[in-house]
Design an enzyme around this catalytic site. Structure first.
Site, short mmCIF file in Angstrom:
data_model
loop_
_atom_site.label_atom_id
_atom_site.label_comp_id
_atom_site.label_asym_id
_atom_site.label_seq_id
_atom_site.Cartn_x
_atom_site.Cartn_y
_atom_site.Cartn_z
N ASP A 2 0.83 -1.20 0.00
CA ASP A 2 0.00 0.00 0.00
C ASP A 2 0.87 1.26 0.00
O ASP A 2 1.96 1.27 0.59
CB ASP A 2 -0.90 -0.03 1.24
CG ASP A 2 -2.11 0.86 1.10
OD1 ASP A 2 -2.34 1.38 -0.01
OD2 ASP A 2 -2.82 1.04 2.10
N GLY A 3 0.36 2.28 -0.64
CA GLY A 3 1.03 3.59 -0.59
C GLY A 3 1.56 4.10 -1.91
O GLY A 3 2.19 5.16 -1.95
N ASN A 4 1.30 3.38 -2.99
CA ASN A 4 1.80 3.81 -4.30
C ASN A 4 1.25 5.18 -4.71
O ASN A 4 1.99 6.02 -5.23
CB ASN A 4 1.38 2.81 -5.39
CG ASN A 4 2.04 1.47 -5.24
OD1 ASN A 4 3.00 1.33 -4.50
ND2 ASN A 4 1.51 0.48 -5.93
N ARG A 15 -1.01 9.05 -10.06
CA ARG A 15 -0.97 7.83 -9.25
C ARG A 15 -0.31 6.67 -10.00
O ARG A 15 0.37 5.83 -9.41
CB ARG A 15 -2.39 7.42 -8.82
CG ARG A 15 -3.04 8.40 -7.85
CD ARG A 15 -4.48 7.98 -7.55
NE ARG A 15 -4.55 6.62 -7.05
CZ ARG A 15 -4.33 6.29 -5.77
NH1 ARG A 15 -4.08 7.22 -4.88
NH2 ARG A 15 -4.40 5.03 -5.39
N HIS A 19 2.31 3.39 -9.10
CA HIS A 19 2.11 1.95 -9.33
C HIS A 19 3.28 1.37 -10.11
O HIS A 19 3.72 0.25 -9.85
CB HIS A 19 0.79 1.71 -10.08
CG HIS A 19 -0.42 2.05 -9.27
ND1 HIS A 19 -0.58 1.63 -7.97
CD2 HIS A 19 -1.54 2.77 -9.56
CE1 HIS A 19 -1.74 2.07 -7.50
NE2 HIS A 19 -2.33 2.77 -8.44
N TRP A 51 -11.88 -2.87 -7.72
CA TRP A 51 -12.69 -2.49 -8.88
C TRP A 51 -13.44 -1.20 -8.64
O TRP A 51 -13.89 -0.55 -9.59
CB TRP A 51 -13.70 -3.59 -9.22
CG TRP A 51 -13.09 -4.89 -9.64
CD1 TRP A 51 -12.98 -6.01 -8.86
CD2 TRP A 51 -12.52 -5.23 -10.91
NE1 TRP A 51 -12.37 -7.02 -9.57
CE2 TRP A 51 -12.08 -6.56 -10.83
CE3 TRP A 51 -12.33 -4.51 -12.10
CZ2 TRP A 51 -11.46 -7.21 -11.89
CZ3 TRP A 51 -11.71 -5.16 -13.16
CH2 TRP A 51 -11.29 -6.49 -13.04
N LEU A 113 12.43 -19.16 -4.59
CA LEU A 113 11.37 -18.49 -3.83
C LEU A 113 10.05 -18.67 -4.57
O LEU A 113 9.99 -18.51 -5.79
CB LEU A 113 11.69 -16.99 -3.65
CG LEU A 113 10.67 -16.18 -2.85
CD1 LEU A 113 11.36 -15.12 -2.00
CD2 LEU A 113 9.64 -15.50 -3.75
#
Ligand code: IPE
Ligand code: MG
Length: 228
Positions: A2-4, A15, A19, A51, A113
């Site tokens: 969170d926080g992009n 924004r 991302h 959405w 991983l």
């Protein structure tokens, strides 16, 4: 992750710029976690609730995933990362599904991983779809144990998470891995996702190392009887 959006706004950028930086941060973080011995990492990339965002942002995110797969898949495959995507595939475009299938196929033999990308995922969706699959399989109500249900969950291949990290300052789980995180240690940081680097990772792991995990039991010292 969170926080992009806020990260971009702090830079007077749209924004979407945040991302994009978030994808780069993820690719770096995956290797940093692998270097530290983490074998399973899952990330919440797009929730069932995302959405609700403006159309432009949703379609921007979808496009970004396509670009990210084509830009980074070769590197991640070479880095020994195995990729899986979990979530409700019903609302996802055919192009995106094809890109995911390719990402899963190209990395299927990797073991350094296990990276799981949760996309159009929600913890409640997962419990519900697991019940639906079990019922469709004819599992009888009395046979539906926790272990049986767990086998139908989207994360059936992964151990329950030891540590949950949420960046961006919000202190909630937001419908992520609800079933699997019953005994997961929670870690919240103000750090915005694109800034989540090696220093931040080491801070989170150090906090985890300091936790006393009892899984509902009592401290080990108190389980010793008088003669021990
Ligand atoms: C999280 O960053 C990324 C996704 C949900 C895809 P946000 O977009 O929620 O960023 P903020 O919270 O607005 O800063
Ligand atoms: Mg947010």
């Amino acid at each position: 992750m969170d926080g992009n959006g806020r990260w971009a706004q702090q830079r007077y950028m749209p924004r979407f710029f945040g991302h994009k930086a978030g994808v780069d941060a993820l690719v770096k973080a995956v290797n940093l976690f692998a270097d530290r011995g983490v074998e399973y990492l899952s990330v919440f990339a797009f929730s069932s609730e995302n959405w609700k965002r403006p159309y432009d942002e949703v379609s921007g995110l979808m496009g970004l995933v396509l670009v990210a797969v084509s830009k980074y898949i070769t590197k991640m495959a070479a880095d020994g990362i195995r990729i899986r995507i979990v979530g409700d595939r019903s609302r996802v475009s055919d192009r995106l599904l094809a890109a995911w299938d390719e990402a899963e196929r190209l990395t299927a033999d990797n073991r350094r991983l296990h990276l799981t990308v949760a996309f159009n995922y929600g913890g409640r969706w997962d419990v519900t779809q697991a019940c639906q699959k079990a019922m469709a399989d004819g599992v009888k109500a009395a046979d539906l144990t926790e272990e049986v249900l767990a086998q139908y969950m989207a994360f059936h291949f992964a151990p329950d998470p030891d540590l949950f990290i949420r960046t961006g300052g919000e202190m909630r789980i937001s419908n992520y891995m609800l079933w699997q995180s019953a005994y997961t240690e929670l870690y919240f940081t103000e750090c915005l996702w694109p800034d989540f680097d090696a220093v931040q990772i080491d801070r989170a792991l150090a906090a985890f190392a300091g936790r006393d995990r009892r899984f509902g039991s009592i401290p080990a010292a108190q389980t010793l009887s008088a003669g021990d």
